[in-house]
Design a protein around this motif. Structure first.
Motif, mmCIF file in Angstrom:
data_model
loop_
_atom_site.group_PDB
_atom_site.id
_atom_site.type_symbol
_atom_site.label_atom_id
_atom_site.label_comp_id
_atom_site.label_asym_id
_atom_site.label_seq_id
_atom_site.Cartn_x
_atom_site.Cartn_y
_atom_site.Cartn_z
ATOM 1 N N ARG A 169 0.824 -1.205 0.000
ATOM 2 C CA ARG A 169 0.000 0.000 0.000
ATOM 3 C C ARG A 169 0.860 1.259 0.000
ATOM 4 N NH1 ARG A 169 -5.411 1.681 0.467
ATOM 5 N NH2 ARG A 169 -5.210 3.898 -0.052
ATOM 6 N N ARG A 170 1.971 1.253 0.736
ATOM 7 C CA ARG A 170 2.858 2.415 0.726
ATOM 8 C C ARG A 170 3.457 2.636 -0.659
ATOM 9 N NH1 ARG A 170 4.693 0.577 5.893
ATOM 10 N NH2 ARG A 170 6.458 -0.433 4.853
ATOM 11 N N GLU A 171 3.780 1.551 -1.353
ATOM 12 C CA GLU A 171 4.342 1.689 -2.693
ATOM 13 C C GLU A 171 3.319 2.284 -3.652
ATOM 14 O OE1 GLU A 171 7.110 1.581 -5.731
ATOM 15 O OE2 GLU A 171 7.364 1.332 -3.555
ATOM 16 N N LEU A 172 2.075 1.841 -3.554
ATOM 17 C CA LEU A 172 1.031 2.411 -4.407
ATOM 18 C C LEU A 172 0.753 3.865 -4.048
ATOM 19 C CD1 LEU A 172 -1.505 -0.555 -4.652
ATOM 20 C CD2 LEU A 172 -0.081 0.373 -6.487
ATOM 21 N N ASP A 173 0.775 4.188 -2.761
ATOM 22 C CA ASP A 173 0.598 5.587 -2.363
ATOM 23 C C ASP A 173 1.729 6.456 -2.896
ATOM 24 O OD1 ASP A 173 -1.719 4.977 -1.071
ATOM 25 O OD2 ASP A 173 -0.848 4.897 0.939
ATOM 26 N N ARG A 174 2.931 5.891 -2.941
ATOM 27 C CA ARG A 174 4.073 6.659 -3.459
ATOM 28 C C ARG A 174 3.949 6.901 -4.958
ATOM 29 N NH1 ARG A 174 8.884 5.990 -5.877
ATOM 30 N NH2 ARG A 174 8.480 3.767 -6.189
ATOM 31 N N ARG A 175 3.425 5.931 -5.679
ATOM 32 C CA ARG A 175 3.336 6.055 -7.131
ATOM 33 C C ARG A 175 2.098 6.830 -7.576
ATOM 34 N NH1 ARG A 175 6.556 2.608 -10.207
ATOM 35 N NH2 ARG A 175 7.876 1.195 -8.976
ATOM 36 N N LEU A 176 0.980 6.617 -6.904
ATOM 37 C CA LEU A 176 -0.283 7.218 -7.326
ATOM 38 C C LEU A 176 -0.741 8.356 -6.431
ATOM 39 C CD1 LEU A 176 -2.300 3.961 -8.145
ATOM 40 C CD2 LEU A 176 -0.897 5.331 -9.699
ATOM 41 N N GLY A 177 -0.184 8.448 -5.236
ATOM 42 C CA GLY A 177 -0.687 9.398 -4.264
ATOM 43 C C GLY A 177 -1.809 8.778 -3.448
ATOM 44 N N PRO A 178 -2.047 9.261 -2.235
ATOM 45 C CA PRO A 178 -3.112 8.664 -1.399
ATOM 46 C C PRO A 178 -4.498 8.755 -2.028
ATOM 47 C CG PRO A 178 -1.630 10.022 -0.082
ATOM 48 C CD PRO A 178 -1.284 10.284 -1.505
ATOM 49 N N ASP A 179 -4.818 9.893 -2.627
ATOM 50 C CA ASP A 179 -6.140 10.047 -3.226
ATOM 51 C C ASP A 179 -6.299 9.154 -4.454
ATOM 52 O OD1 ASP A 179 -6.649 11.944 -1.284
ATOM 53 O OD2 ASP A 179 -6.010 13.615 -2.546
ATOM 54 N N GLY A 180 -5.268 9.091 -5.293
ATOM 55 C CA GLY A 180 -5.343 8.226 -6.461
ATOM 56 C C GLY A 180 -5.433 6.760 -6.096
ATOM 57 N N ALA A 181 -4.695 6.347 -5.041
ATOM 58 C CA ALA A 181 -4.774 4.952 -4.601
ATOM 59 C C ALA A 181 -6.153 4.626 -4.041
ATOM 60 C CB ALA A 181 -3.689 4.675 -3.552
#
Length: 315
Positions: free
Chosen positions: A198-210
């Motif tokens: 989840r942290r990796e996705l938040d880093r790539r997409l941002g919290p709102d995008g994830a």
């Protein structure tokens, strides 16, 4: 027994769908009254959807009365002071701007406009043109404020997708349509609950995008597997998150005048504020230590769901 259980599940799912629909409808009516600029909400919706598929992050903006809060990028690099000065000069030279100052800590330009002043979209274009004149560091996903349009619309989009997924799942279950196996829901569940993924996705997409991405994926898997219980849980969660974002927006609108009516001097706003770095060591290892229980829990729930929804064959 099986008919009674199906009726209970159907009733619970229908109640959740009605609750989510009522929350979304009431929030939409309140949003239409509180924010007459529908085009700004449309742009924010398109921006968060583009973020969810890996596109560039949308510029965060919010409006409250005559004040506009516009995100300024590049304030974390070596040219931060030059970018801030160019942005302030360009915005202050715009007709209809009564006052403009920069909140360096929040990376927001606070602009007070006249009745016939520029809109938030026009101010975003002016800020973007001023930023292009100077080299900037690599773009990072911005931190959303409670009043940002992008934050609210991301929650609304996810709640709408979850409500649609619940309706499709409930309809397919009642009509006995063919469905995909429950193991289809395992990969997105693991990605959503494992801290490292989840942290990796938040880093790539941002919290709102994830959040938007998982809202679509979880709703799609619940609809394809015809799992009304999982779809109802997703719809209820997304509805509560949307209500939380709306309450935060209302609180921001009440307290924002105290923040936006106190301009900061330019020399103060151009002084970077040092933020503490995240701690390292055993405290950071705490989320990783819970990876094994977190990975087992979704698998166990899927297995239990598969056994509980297995059809009873007539003897």
């Amino acid at each position: 027994m099986a008919v009674t259980a199906s009726a209970v599940v159907a009733g619970t799912a229908a109640s959740t769908a009605l609750m989510g629909g009522n929350v979304a409808a009431s929030m939409s009516r309140s949003l239409a009254r509180a924010t007459p600029d529908v085009s700004a909400l449309t742009r924010a919706t398109a921006g968060v959807v583009i973020e969810a598929i890996g596109g560039p992050p949308a510029r965060r903006t919010s409006s409250n009365g005559p004040r506009r809060w516009i995100e300024v990028r590049g304030l974390g690099g070596e040219h931060a002071s030059v970018i801030a000065a160019d942005v302030l000069a360009a915005v202050r030279a715009t007709p209809g701007v009564h006052q403009a100052f920069l909140n360096f800590t929040l990376a927001r330009l606070v602009v007070t406009v006249d009745a016939d002043g520029p809109s938030a979209a026009e101010l975003c274009r002016i800020v973007a043109d001023a930023e292009r004149d100077r080299p900037r560091a690599a773009r990072q996903h911005p931190a959303s404020l409670p009043g940002d349009d992008a934050l609210l619309m991301a929650r609304m989009v996810a709640a709408t997708a979850a409500t649609v997924g619940l309706g499709l799942s409930l309809t397919g279950s009642l009509m006995r349509l063919p469905r995909l196996p429950d193991l289809v829901a395992v990969p997105p569940t693991l990605a959503d609950h494992l801290p490292r993924l989840r942290r990796e996705l938040d880093r790539r997409l941002g919290p709102d995008g994830a959040d938007v991405l998982f809202g679509f994926v979880n709703s799609a898997t619940a609809a394809l597997t015809l799992s009304p219980t999982a779809a109802a849980a997703e719809a209820a969660t997304r509805a509560m998150l949307a209500a939380e974002a709306w309450n935060g927006r209302l609180a921001w609108s009440r307290h924002e005048p105290g923040l936006g009516s106190q301009p900061l001097p330019d020399d103060v706003s151009l002084t970077p504020k040092s933020s503490p770095s995240p701690p390292t060591g055993p405290r950071n290892a705490t989320p990783t230590a819970s990876v094994w229980p977190a990975s087992v829990a979704p698998l166990w729930s899927v297995c239990c769901h598969a056994t509980s929804t297995r059809p009873v064959l007539p003897r």
